[in-house]
Design a protein around this motif. Structure first.
Motif, short mmCIF file in Angstrom:
data_model
loop_
_atom_site.label_atom_id
_atom_site.label_comp_id
_atom_site.label_asym_id
_atom_site.label_seq_id
_atom_site.Cartn_x
_atom_site.Cartn_y
_atom_site.Cartn_z
N LEU B 105 0.43 2.73 -4.52
CA LEU B 105 1.03 2.87 -3.53
C LEU B 105 0.34 2.09 -2.42
O LEU B 105 0.47 1.85 -1.02
CB LEU B 105 1.78 3.78 -3.70
N ALA B 106 -1.32 3.62 -2.27
CA ALA B 106 -1.86 3.19 -0.35
C ALA B 106 -2.03 1.72 -0.46
O ALA B 106 -2.24 0.69 0.15
CB ALA B 106 -3.13 3.63 -0.76
N LEU B 107 -2.70 1.21 -1.78
CA LEU B 107 -3.37 0.07 -2.35
C LEU B 107 -2.05 -1.18 -1.88
O LEU B 107 -2.36 -2.38 -0.83
CB LEU B 107 -4.00 -0.61 -4.11
N LEU B 108 -1.13 -1.01 -2.01
CA LEU B 108 -0.24 -1.98 -2.06
C LEU B 108 0.38 -1.92 -0.51
O LEU B 108 0.43 -3.14 0.28
CB LEU B 108 1.35 -1.44 -2.78
N VAL B 109 0.52 -1.18 0.18
CA VAL B 109 0.49 -0.71 2.10
C VAL B 109 -0.66 -1.51 2.63
O VAL B 109 -0.41 -2.33 3.13
CB VAL B 109 0.69 0.45 2.26
N CYS B 110 -2.08 -1.88 1.86
CA CYS B 110 -2.83 -1.98 3.06
C CYS B 110 -2.46 -3.76 2.01
O CYS B 110 -3.25 -4.35 3.67
CB CYS B 110 -4.08 -1.43 1.64
#
Lengths: 104, 242
Positions: B105-110
């Protein structure tokens, strides 16, 4: 022009070497020295950029960088000598050493 | 439209060289930031952040933003290093060991936010574009009126100190408050802010690039100074003694 190219390449290579020492430097003093000499290379490159673009007015800023570099290095070394920031630390640190306890 | 092109072609060799220098600086910035992410020893991270500040100040000068470079050098390389070291006194000296995981999820947001930012830069005016809004209307008005109205030699200083005087005063108050808060947090003037701090005991030879503990332990006593008992609580500089 060739001189500028040679100087820029030399300074950039030196920056890379100092950076490598900061990355792998085994002891703390390697890192401190690498940071200090990297700052010096920054000053050199700044002056060189001023002369390349034909506006050597930026030498003032190079002077400021030199001062900053000096102050930061002194602060770091003082920090590792006395293990505190701020005033009156020497007396307290010596006192802590005399009593033999850790000063944490 | 022909005139700026002519100007650029006159400076072509030095422009090429400056481009080479800028690309090299950006590459070094990338290397330093990746190394900062991967390094576990906080002192090394502090030194690298000082190097990062010097590099970005250099890049600001290359972009002709000399005042920003001035601030970056003074604040980033000078004060921040000292503040980071003071903060390091209050915490452990090593980052906690990295636990590998999958934060999709963090990777997607970034990725999404970064893509949106890159997409937004396509609308920005080109570097040095004389018809950019910042250069064309208001900025030009300041350049024209500065000499008549307040006769300051430096335009940036004139805008900061005179046209935007109230704004600058407010900024100064904000910075003063922030400095007070930081000094209270760090407890400057007292040892370690009067706190008891327990460092994470360093794992022996954690990584090949970290330190040489064996070499240090033999050379430690040669400095001639009395060092406190080498407990796990003993403060910064112990295991790195020459």
């Amino acid at each position: 022009m060739m001189m500028f190219v040679a100087a820029a390449t030399a300074i950039l290579v030196a920056m890379g070497l100092a950076l490598g020492r900061a990355l792998i430097g085994p002891t703390l003093y390697d890192r401190v020295l690498a940071g200090n000499s990297f700052g010096t290379k920054t000053i050199l490159l700044l002056g060189l950029m001023g002369f390349i673009t034909g506006r050597p007015d930026f030498l003032d800023i190079a002077l400021l960088y030199a001062l900053m570099n000096f102050i930061a290095t002194i602060a770091i070394l003082k920090f590792f000598r006395y293990r505190t920031m701020g005033r009156g630390m020497r007396a307290r640190t010596l006192e802590a050493r005399k009593t033999g306890g850790s000063d944490g | 439209m022909n005139e700026p092109l002519q100007l650029i072609s006159d400076f072509q060799p030095s422009a090429n060289l400056m481009q080479f220098i800028e690309i090299s600086i950006l590459t070094l910035l990338l290397v330093v930031s990746i190394a900062m992410l991967r390094m576990r020893r906080l002192f090394g991270v502090v030194m690298l952040s000082g190097i990062y500040s010097f590099l970005s100040a250099l890049f600001f000068v290359a972009l002709d933003a000399v005042d920003v470079a001035f601030t970056e050098a003074a604040v980033g390389a000078g004060i921040s290093t000292i503040l980071m070291l003071s903060a390091m006194l209050l915490t452990a000296r090593r980052e906690k060991p990295f636990v590998p995981g999958h934060a999709f999820l963090a990777l997607l947001v970034c990725v999404v936010v970064g893509g949106a930012l890159v997409y937004a830069t396509f609308d920005a005016p080109l570097y040095g574009d004389p018809m950019a809004p910042a250069n064309a209307y208001v900025g030009q008005a300041y350049v024209d009126r500065m000499a008549v109205e307040i006769s300051m030699p430096n335009i940036v200083t004139g805008v900061l100190a005179s046209y935007r005087g109230y704004d600058t005063m407010g900024e100064t108050a904000v910075i003063f408050t922030a400095a007070l808060g930081v000094m209270l947090l760090l407890g400057l003037g007292s040892e370690r802010g009067g706190r008891v701090v327990s460092d994470v005991p360093p794992e022996p030879e954690a990584s090949p690039s970290s330190d040489s503990t064996a070499q240090n332990s033999t050379a430690q006593n040669s400095t001639g100074q009395k060092s406190p008992a080498p407990t796990a609580n003993s403060p910064i500089g112990r295991e790195d003694a020459p």
